[in-house]
Write a protein that holds these residues in place. Structure first.
Motif: not given
Length: 131
Positions: A20-24, A53-60, A72-77, A85-94
């Motif tokens: 997933l991608s999100c641009t603002i 999940g969430g990521i701090s403003r500086n990505g640290a 799941f992993t999160i990154s920001r640019d 939001l990279q989602m791997d090994s997805l399950k039906p409950e996701d």
């Protein structure tokens, strides 16, 4: 303030992946912690959403709920004013509608988990995982 725009949702089988991608276009983006929430259709965006999940403003720093840790992993640019939001090994409950949200003016290593700390919300993108 402009709403975040999410993309990348879709339908996959269990065990599959989505990104997933999100641009603002928000001037305070680099000062904002960013989060991903999800909710089952029928709920109220925000109040009835589950912090994923969430990521701090500086990505640290990134935090996740236990059910997605290791999958799941999160990154920001900050230059692109985007998070992912990279989602791997997805399950039906996701399966849910996934929302991107911004919590402006947070400290460097803060990742809020409460929905009402996030004041700018996207419209959501549907993720469906079939068994």
């Amino acid at each position: 303030q402009l709403r975040p725009v999410e993309s990348g949702g879709g339908s996959v089988q269990a065990g599959g992946s989505l990104r997933l991608s999100c641009t603002i276009s928000e001037p305070s983006f680099s000062m904002s912690a960013m989060g991903w929430f999800r909710q089952v259709p029928g709920g109220v965006p925000g109040k009835d959403s589950e912090f994923v999940g969430g990521i701090s403003r500086n990505g640290a720093r990134a935090d996740f709920i236990d059910s997605v840790k290791g999958r799941f992993t999160i990154s920001r640019d900050n230059a692109k004013k985007s998070i992912y939001l990279q989602m791997d090994s997805l399950k039906p409950e996701d399966t849910a509608i996934y929302y991107c949200a911004a919590a402006p003016y947070q400290d460097d290593l803060v990742v809020p988990t409460r929905w009402n700390t996030y004041i700018i919300w996207g419209q959501g993108t549907q993720v469906t995982v079939s068994s």
